[in-house]
Design a protein around this motif. Structure first.
Motif, PDB file in Angstrom:
ATOM      1  N   PHE A  25       0.844  -1.201   0.000  1.00 28.75           N
ATOM      2  CA  PHE A  25       0.000   0.000   0.000  1.00 28.75           C
ATOM      3  C   PHE A  25       0.880   1.252   0.000  1.00 28.75           C
ATOM      4  CE2 PHE A  25      -1.801   3.447   2.467  1.00 28.75           C
ATOM      5  CZ  PHE A  25      -3.060   3.602   1.922  1.00 28.75           C
ATOM      6  N   SER A  90       4.115  -6.446   2.464  1.00 32.93           N
ATOM      7  CA  SER A  90       3.374  -5.624   3.414  1.00 32.93           C
ATOM      8  C   SER A  90       1.862  -5.880   3.353  1.00 32.93           C
ATOM      9  CB  SER A  90       3.728  -4.154   3.224  1.00 32.93           C
ATOM     10  OG  SER A  90       3.355  -3.449   4.386  1.00 32.93           O
ATOM     11  N   MET A  91       1.037  -4.952   2.831  1.00 33.06           N
ATOM     12  CA  MET A  91      -0.399  -5.226   2.722  1.00 33.06           C
ATOM     13  C   MET A  91      -0.623  -6.516   1.942  1.00 33.06           C
ATOM     14  SD  MET A  91      -3.431  -2.888   1.052  1.00 33.06           S
ATOM     15  CE  MET A  91      -2.804  -2.934  -0.631  1.00 33.06           C
ATOM     16  N   TYR A  94      -0.499  -9.369   4.176  1.00 35.57           N
ATOM     17  CA  TYR A  94      -1.727  -9.601   4.946  1.00 35.57           C
ATOM     18  C   TYR A  94      -2.706 -10.446   4.113  1.00 35.57           C
ATOM     19  CZ  TYR A  94       0.036  -5.240   7.178  1.00 35.57           C
ATOM     20  OH  TYR A  94       0.814  -4.260   7.761  1.00 35.57           O
ATOM     21  N   ARG A 128      -5.453   4.940  10.396  1.00 32.54           N
ATOM     22  CA  ARG A 128      -5.919   4.485   9.069  1.00 32.54           C
ATOM     23  C   ARG A 128      -7.296   5.072   8.747  1.00 32.54           C
ATOM     24  NH1 ARG A 128      -2.551   0.512   7.290  1.00 32.54           N
ATOM     25  NH2 ARG A 128      -1.828  -1.102   8.704  1.00 32.54           N
ATOM     26  N   HIS A 247      11.445  -0.513   4.389  1.00 35.16           N
ATOM     27  CA  HIS A 247      10.193  -1.257   4.191  1.00 35.16           C
ATOM     28  C   HIS A 247       9.946  -1.579   2.707  1.00 35.16           C
ATOM     29  CE1 HIS A 247       6.238  -2.608   5.335  1.00 35.16           C
ATOM     30  NE2 HIS A 247       5.662  -1.759   4.514  1.00 35.16           N
TER      31      HIS A 247
HETATM   32  C1  MLT Z   1       2.338  -1.330   3.033  1.00 25.74           C
HETATM   33  O1  MLT Z   1       3.506  -1.107   2.681  1.00 25.74           O
HETATM   34  O2  MLT Z   1       1.598  -2.099   2.412  1.00 25.74           O
HETATM   35  C2  MLT Z   1       1.807  -0.620   4.241  1.00 25.74           C
HETATM   36  O3  MLT Z   1       2.832   0.043   4.905  1.00 25.74           O
HETATM   37  C3  MLT Z   1       1.147  -1.626   5.113  1.00 25.74           C
HETATM   38  C4  MLT Z   1       0.500  -1.033   6.305  1.00 25.74           C
HETATM   39  O4  MLT Z   1       0.123   0.145   6.291  1.00 25.74           O
HETATM   40  O5  MLT Z   1       0.319  -1.771   7.284  1.00 25.74           O
END
Ligand code: MLT
Length: 272
Positions: A25, A90-91, A94, A128, A247
């Motif tokens: 994200f 990252s996202m 998830y 968020r 990141h």
């Molecule tokens: C990402 O890089 O996808 C975000 O930093 C994820 C997040 O906001 O948890």
């Protein structure tokens, strides 16, 4: 407009079990392009635009990482893919963990890059929801334009300045509705550490040494939960610490991340 499937892109040609690459994200499949170019020859890599990102629409469902995982699964099955090595940044991580929970037969291996299995704190969740409200109110993505400074590591800030305009371009291309949807979906996701405890296919965890968003401790937490699944071969491959990156490991050192993913994919193929 609604669509039944998500937009997919072949990022590296090859045959056999694909690597499905899920972006972070507020980005889209393009963040994987340079990394995919470094994959071993013959490794097929498919980038997916998650709901509301890049070329994928939102379909009116409530914001949900679970629903996103189901949607990725449906997209792949309709494309004739019975299973895949699923890799998420990252996202995207998830979503990969939700796929491993909801469609374990589809996930032949799991690559978790600069991500975490834990849920948000209340503070992170509230932030968020504020960002989601701000992008909707302004109908711009201004509220997330400053993210690159936090996404990359100190070494990139100093030595890879050329990546800033690239990240800026990718973020500006996203829609406010998609950004809001993703923020709300991430805010609602549960802790999925237990998914890793149950998952019995290979797991590879990759983290940037300068990552302050999903730091090394989160990566170690996932490797510990995955236990023997995270041991790709004697003594290596379970945890890759990429030096000099933050990141955005995939973009900051695409070659190093590709090497770890190539190892994971090779392991899955060799043990089928
Ligand atoms: C990402 O890089 O996808 C975000 O930093 C994820 C997040 O906001 O948890």
């Amino acid at each position: 407009m609604t669509s039944q499937t998500l937009a997919t892109f072949t990022l590296h040609d090859g045959g056999g079990v694909p690597l499905v690459l899920l972006h972070g994200f507020p980005l889209d499949h393009r963040m994987w392009a340079a990394c995919a170019a470094f994959l071993p020859p013959g490794t097929r890599a498919i980038g997916v635009d998650l709901p509301g990102a890049g070329h994928s629409d939102l379909d009116g469902f409530q914001p949900s990482i679970d629903h996103t995982a189901d949607w990725v699964h449906r997209t792949m099955v309709e494309a004739g893919e019975g299973n895949a090595v699923v890799v998420g940044h990252s996202m995207g991580g998830y979503v990969a963990l939700a796929l491993a929970e909801r469609h374990p037969g589809f996930v032949a291996g799991l690559g978790l890059v600069s991500t975490k299995s834990t849920a948000d704190t209340e503070e992170a969740r509230a932030k968020r929801l504020r960002i989601a409200a701000a992008v909707e109110a302004s109908q711009t993505v201004d509220a997330v334009l400053s993210m690159p400074a936090a996404l990359v590591g100190a070494t990139t800030t100093e030595r890879r300045r050329h990546l800033f305009p690239v990240l800026d371009l990718w973020i500006r291309a996203q829609s406010p509705a998609g950004v809001a949807w993703a923020q709300r979906a991430m805010a609602a996701r549960p802790d999925r550490t237990a998914v890793l405890e149950r998952f019995d296919a290979p797991v590879s965890v990759v983290v940037g040494a300068e990552d302050t968003i999903t730091p090394l401790a989160e990566a170690e937490h996932m490797v510990k939960a995955a236990g023997t699944s995270a041991r790709l071969s004697a003594g290596d491959g379970s945890l890759t610490l990429v030096p000099g990156v933050g990141h955005m490991s995939v973009v900051e050192d695409p070659q190093a991340v590709a090497a770890a993913l190539g190892l994971l994919h090779g392991h899955v193929v060799a043990h089928r």
